[in-house]
Design an enzyme around this catalytic site. Structure first.
Site, PDB file in Angstrom:
ATOM      1  N   GLY A 137       0.658  -1.131   0.103  1.00 29.59           N
ATOM      2  CA  GLY A 137      -0.072   0.200   0.485  1.00 29.59           C
ATOM      3  C   GLY A 137       0.335   1.168   0.197  1.00 29.59           C
TER       4      GLY A 137
ATOM      5  N   CYS B 122       6.179  -4.833   0.295  1.00 31.30           N
ATOM      6  CA  CYS B 122       6.083  -3.945  -0.162  1.00 31.30           C
ATOM      7  C   CYS B 122       6.462  -3.072   0.765  1.00 31.30           C
ATOM      8  CB  CYS B 122       5.237  -3.932  -1.204  1.00 31.30           C
ATOM      9  SG  CYS B 122       5.828  -2.540  -2.089  1.00 31.30           S
TER      10      CYS B 122
ATOM     11  N   ILE C 149       5.845  -2.890  -6.858  1.00 30.87           N
ATOM     12  CA  ILE C 149       5.404  -1.625  -7.742  1.00 30.87           C
ATOM     13  C   ILE C 149       5.548  -0.258  -6.523  1.00 30.87           C
ATOM     14  CG2 ILE C 149       2.620  -0.771  -8.047  1.00 30.87           C
ATOM     15  CD1 ILE C 149       1.264  -3.517  -7.632  1.00 30.87           C
ATOM     16  N   ARG C 150       6.197   0.305  -7.283  1.00 27.48           N
ATOM     17  CA  ARG C 150       6.901   2.165  -6.611  1.00 27.48           C
ATOM     18  C   ARG C 150       7.411   0.722  -5.418  1.00 27.48           C
ATOM     19  NH1 ARG C 150       4.301   6.137  -4.732  1.00 27.48           N
ATOM     20  NH2 ARG C 150       6.089   6.946  -5.742  1.00 27.48           N
TER      21      ARG C 150
ATOM     22  N   HIS D 115       5.389  -8.265  -4.374  1.00 27.52           N
ATOM     23  CA  HIS D 115       3.443  -8.694  -4.101  1.00 27.52           C
ATOM     24  C   HIS D 115       3.346 -10.247  -4.130  1.00 27.52           C
ATOM     25  CE1 HIS D 115       2.239  -4.530  -2.806  1.00 27.52           C
ATOM     26  NE2 HIS D 115       3.071  -4.123  -4.047  1.00 27.52           N
TER      27      HIS D 115
ATOM     28  N   GLU E 200       0.876 -11.779  -3.097  1.00 24.59           N
ATOM     29  CA  GLU E 200      -0.007 -12.064  -2.582  1.00 24.59           C
ATOM     30  C   GLU E 200      -1.399 -11.553  -3.916  1.00 24.59           C
ATOM     31  OE1 GLU E 200       1.793  -9.536  -2.055  1.00 24.59           O
ATOM     32  OE2 GLU E 200       0.528  -7.518  -1.806  1.00 24.59           O
TER      33      GLU E 200
HETATM   34  N1  GLN Z   1       6.102   3.147  -2.564  1.00 25.24           N
HETATM   35  C1  GLN Z   1       4.963   2.881  -1.197  1.00 25.24           C
HETATM   36  C2  GLN Z   1       5.501   2.851  -0.248  1.00 25.24           C
HETATM   37  O1  GLN Z   1       6.258   3.900   0.629  1.00 25.24           O
HETATM   38  C3  GLN Z   1       4.877   1.275  -1.626  1.00 25.24           C
HETATM   39  C4  GLN Z   1       3.847   0.443  -2.735  1.00 25.24           C
HETATM   40  C5  GLN Z   1       3.433  -0.563  -2.410  1.00 25.24           C
HETATM   41  O2  GLN Z   1       3.252  -1.274  -1.313  1.00 25.24           O
HETATM   42  N2  GLN Z   1       3.094  -1.479  -3.470  1.00 25.24           N
HETATM   43  O3  GLN Z   1       4.971   2.457   0.677  1.00 25.24           O
END
Ligand code: GLN
Length: 205
Positions: A51, A83, A141-142, A183, A185
């Site tokens: 998240g 993440c 993802i980021r 991830h 999941e």
């Molecule tokens: N970039 C998000 C953060 O700094 C993490 C991204 C993710 O959980 N997909 O929390």
């Protein structure tokens, strides 16, 4: 159901909670969302989802969850963070927001959004130590990476060096704490969750 079956909570302040509940159920775990300290007290282990870690930090403070989370981690509760959840388990973060707090527990420094703009989301095959079979399909993802780890931290997976980039640590374990930059999941392959469920079962014995 035996009363000794461990219950795994999913921290449900923000993030992809539902996907983790599904993955845990498919790995034969009893799982439920956790938002409040009373709910945290009733679970044996916890997943901190992906998240946005800055929002999770704000909400954990607002819901009075940060101190209870730190206490449970210090007392040995198994936790898996994916993440943003990895960021929450880091003792130190780089490129965090100034007021951002973490639960901590893993002796590592994690860099937020580390893979950079052109690569904000990508997928890669990951060799995950201790998992049988094919490489894990890593969805990033980021995503953060682990910049450095202390002596007590086991590195479970690295993103291989490619295109002039260094290899990067993307999965670690320290005792009962597990974290991945990616991830699992989101992939339908629940081996990482099953690995965590086994860790939880071993910790409960
Ligand atoms: N970039 C998000 C953060 O700094 C993490 C991204 C993710 O959980 N997909 O929390």
């Amino acid at each position: 159901m035996s009363s000794s079956t461990p219950v795994i909570g999913v921290l449900a302040l923000q993030g992809d909670v539902r996907e983790h509940l599904v993955a845990l159920a498919e790995a034969d775990a009893l799982a439920r969302p956790v938002r409040r300290p009373e709910e945290l007290a009733e679970v044996d282990a916890l997943v901190i989802p992906g998240g946005e870690s800055t929002t999770m930090s704000n909400l954990a403070l607002a819901f009075g969850m940060m101190a209870p989370l730190r206490e449970r981690v210090a007392a040995g509760m198994p936790v898996y963070g994916s993440c943003a959840g990895m960021i929450m388990l880091a003792e130190k973060i780089l490129d965090g927001r100034d007021d951002q707090q973490t639960v901590g527990g893993i002796d590592m420094t994690v860099r937020r959004n580390a893979f950079g703009r052109q690569n904000e989301s990508f997928e890669s095959a990951i060799e995950f130590r201790g998992l049988e079979g094919d490489p894990v399909h890593g969805v990033f993802i980021r995503a953060p990476w682990v910049e450095s780890v202390g002596a007590g931290v086991e590195v479970l997976a690295e993103l291989p060096a490619a295109d002039g980039a260094e290899s990067r640590i993307v999965a670690v374990r320290q005792g009962n704490l597990l974290a991945t930059s990616f991830h699992p999941e989101l992939t339908g392959d629940h081996r990482v969750h099953a690995y965590f469920v086994q860790l939880v079962a071993a910790a409960a014995r």
